[in-house]
Design a protein around this motif. Structure first.
Motif, PDB file in Angstrom:
ATOM      1  N   ILE A 227     -83.814 131.679 -37.374  1.00  0.00           N
ATOM      2  CA  ILE A 227     -82.791 130.911 -38.170  1.00  0.00           C
ATOM      3  C   ILE A 227     -81.466 131.494 -37.912  1.00  0.00           C
ATOM      4  O   ILE A 227     -81.250 132.790 -37.951  1.00  0.00           O
ATOM      5  N   PRO A 228     -80.300 130.742 -37.625  1.00  0.00           N
ATOM      6  CA  PRO A 228     -80.301 129.111 -37.822  1.00  0.00           C
ATOM      7  C   PRO A 228     -80.648 128.429 -36.205  1.00  0.00           C
ATOM      8  O   PRO A 228     -80.750 127.227 -36.388  1.00  0.00           O
ATOM      9  N   VAL A 314     -79.333 136.638 -42.446  1.00  0.00           N
ATOM     10  CA  VAL A 314     -78.848 135.157 -41.869  1.00  0.00           C
ATOM     11  C   VAL A 314     -80.005 134.410 -41.971  1.00  0.00           C
ATOM     12  O   VAL A 314     -79.525 133.124 -42.492  1.00  0.00           O
ATOM     13  N   ARG A 315     -80.914 134.683 -42.008  1.00  0.00           N
ATOM     14  CA  ARG A 315     -82.207 133.792 -42.140  1.00  0.00           C
ATOM     15  C   ARG A 315     -82.326 133.352 -43.675  1.00  0.00           C
ATOM     16  O   ARG A 315     -82.504 132.102 -43.922  1.00  0.00           O
ATOM     17  N   SER A 317     -79.905 133.035 -45.331  1.00  0.00           N
ATOM     18  CA  SER A 317     -78.408 132.346 -45.767  1.00  0.00           C
ATOM     19  C   SER A 317     -78.198 131.040 -45.215  1.00  0.00           C
ATOM     20  O   SER A 317     -77.540 129.855 -45.710  1.00  0.00           O
ATOM     21  N   LEU A 318     -78.407 131.005 -44.023  1.00  0.00           N
ATOM     22  CA  LEU A 318     -77.972 129.750 -43.202  1.00  0.00           C
ATOM     23  C   LEU A 318     -79.145 128.673 -43.078  1.00  0.00           C
ATOM     24  O   LEU A 318     -80.376 129.212 -42.690  1.00  0.00           O
ATOM     25  N   PRO A 319     -78.911 127.360 -42.830  1.00  0.00           N
ATOM     26  CA  PRO A 319     -80.003 126.333 -42.693  1.00  0.00           C
ATOM     27  C   PRO A 319     -80.023 126.398 -41.207  1.00  0.00           C
ATOM     28  O   PRO A 319     -79.381 126.866 -40.338  1.00  0.00           O
ATOM     29  N   ARG A 320     -81.081 125.478 -40.878  1.00  0.00           N
ATOM     30  CA  ARG A 320     -81.286 125.184 -39.210  1.00  0.00           C
ATOM     31  C   ARG A 320     -80.481 124.107 -38.777  1.00  0.00           C
ATOM     32  O   ARG A 320     -79.985 123.313 -39.363  1.00  0.00           O
ATOM     33  N   VAL A 321     -79.666 124.410 -37.578  1.00  0.00           N
ATOM     34  CA  VAL A 321     -78.905 123.374 -37.028  1.00  0.00           C
ATOM     35  C   VAL A 321     -79.721 122.342 -36.230  1.00  0.00           C
ATOM     36  O   VAL A 321     -80.677 122.455 -35.919  1.00  0.00           O
TER      37      VAL A 321
END
Length: 438
Positions: A227-228, A314-315, A317-321
């Motif tokens: 991820i992301p 990062v996994r 905190s961020l969504p998948r693009v």
């Protein structure tokens, strides 16, 4: 007579170990990676749970340390199923092809300088090559075959689509990743990992080549499918990606192990090429014995754990693009930026290191080349921004035109409705037609 160990091993120090020392180092590396996978999963689950204000695994063993061990035993003992339509040979080989290159890629990572191991002076590194970094990239490329074969041999549309998407993703980001290493090769003058670490004795490359490091960090997530950029396993549109037809058995465990080992390799390469490798950070480096003996192993592990923790952060905190965003970033942003940066680094190195800035003509040529690169990059960015803006305006106009067209039709809340002249709108009851009649 006191034996003084060489602090910085070179290529000449490899290939001289007895066979039994090589076997011991290989077994040690294998055990470290296996334990790293087990407790890396536990560490990731605990760290993410703390970020989400919960406990995570806390039942199996002290602090839940045995949870990953229990999961591994469970997957190893579960019934191994083969779907009827799969190509059994390739279906079985695909997880192995994913795992083996991941182990091999970590063999070129240096953990420390020359040490005394059972009375033999040996570098704390399994093997080094004149093209060690290229070997690492090659192992990452070979593992893609495992992903593609896992999807193709499953003979499932979801698995096949996941395998193809993964292949396109890894190819895109391996190009950008390889280009991010070129600046390091220019400054270090070698592709050997041990000598690249030696070249960072004064200043780490993360300081000298910060743009290369930032590009590598983005490529690291794309290469490891984390991820992301975990698009090969997008559950929302692919069910389970290339591993859809793999049950929770030993084959599934091998796939998960291969993915985790790729994450470890990406972290180890980041530490080796950009963060000084096993060298102690400042101000610990002021201590004379900081980079001698077994102490460098501690500095390497600290950097490695911090890098891995960043990946976990990062996994959490961020969504998948979206997939088009993923490919657009790799081909339209990372690769052009890398090429421009490499030209600039080559120009600067030509002045500072080759001719030491003594020949005025070279200075002017390099400065002019740098100005051309900057102006060209700005022009490309402005052109890209203009084209992107025009596309957005065209898409907006197209959507507005569609809504305007729909507004002239019978609709309920903007949605199409059946024609109002159908019989049931006028109270006409349809008679049930008996079965078997035309």
């Amino acid at each position: 007579m006191t034996l003084v160990l060489a602090a910085d091993p070179t290529l000449a120090d490899f290939g001289k170990d007895p066979l039994w020392i090589t076997i011991i180092k290989a077994v040690m590396l294998f055990v470290i990676l296996m334990l790293g996978v087990l407790f890396g999963v536990w560490f990731e689950r605990k760290l993410i749970s703390r970020m989400q204000n919960r406990y995570g695994p806390n039942r199996a063993g002290k602090f839940g340390l045995l949870q990953s061990v229990a999961d591994g035993i469970k997957m190893g003992l579960k019934e191994d199923l083969f779907p009827r339509t799969v190509d059994k040979i390739l279906y079985l080989l695909a997880p192995i092809i994913m795992v083996v290159p991941a182990f091999l890629a970590f063999s070129i990572v240096p953990f420390g300088p020359m040490v005394n191991l059972f009375g033999v002076q040996t570098p704390l590194q399994l093997v080094d090559l004149p093209v060690a970094v290229l070997f690492m990239l090659a192992m990452g490329a070979i593992s893609v075959y495992g992903v593609v074969l896992a999807g193709w041999s499953s003979r499932s549309p979801y698995a096949l689509l996941g395998g193809l998407r993964s292949a396109a993703q890894v190819v895109s980001y391996e190009i950008a990743m390889g280009l991010s290493f070129v600046a390091i090769f220019l400054f270090a003058g070698t592709l050997s990992t041990s000598e690249i670490v030696a070249a960072q004795e004064q200043t780490w490359f993360v300081v000298l080549l910060l743009p290369s490091f930032l590009v590598y960090v983005v490529c690291m997530f794309g290469e490891a499918a984390r991820i992301p950029f975990d698009l090969p396993e997008g559950e929302g549109e692919l069910v389970g990606g290339f591993q859809t037809e793999y049950s929770s058995s030993l084959k599934f465990a091998l796939i998960m192990m291969g993915e985790y080992l790729h994450t470890f390799t990406a972290s180890g390469i980041a530490v080796t090429l950009f963060l000084g490798g096993w060298r102690a950070p400042y101000p610990i480096s002021l201590w004379e014995g900081a980079n001698q003996g077994w102490w460098p192993v501690l500095w390497f592990l600290i950097k490695f754990v911090l890098t891995f923790s960043f990946i976990v952060w990062v996994r959490a905190s961020l969504p998948r693009v979206r997939y088009d965003q993923l490919m657009s970033l790799g081909w339209k942003v990372l690769i052009p930026v890398n090429l421009a940066w490499i030209l600039l680094v080559a120009a600067v190195r030509n002045v500072l290191f080759v001719n030491a800035g003594t020949f005025e003509g070279d200075l002017y040529v390099s400065a002019g080349l740098g100005v051309i690169i900057v102006v060209g990059a700005l022009a490309i960015w402005m052109r890209f921004d203009t084209v992107s803006q025009r596309r957005k305006e065209a898409m907006k106009a197209e959507v507005e035109a569609e809504f305007e067209e729909l507004s002239n039709e019978p609709a309920a809340g903007g949605f199409p409705v059946p024609p109002l002249d159908l019989p049931h709108y006028h109270g006409v009851q349809h008679k049930e037609i008996p079965s078997g009649t035309n």
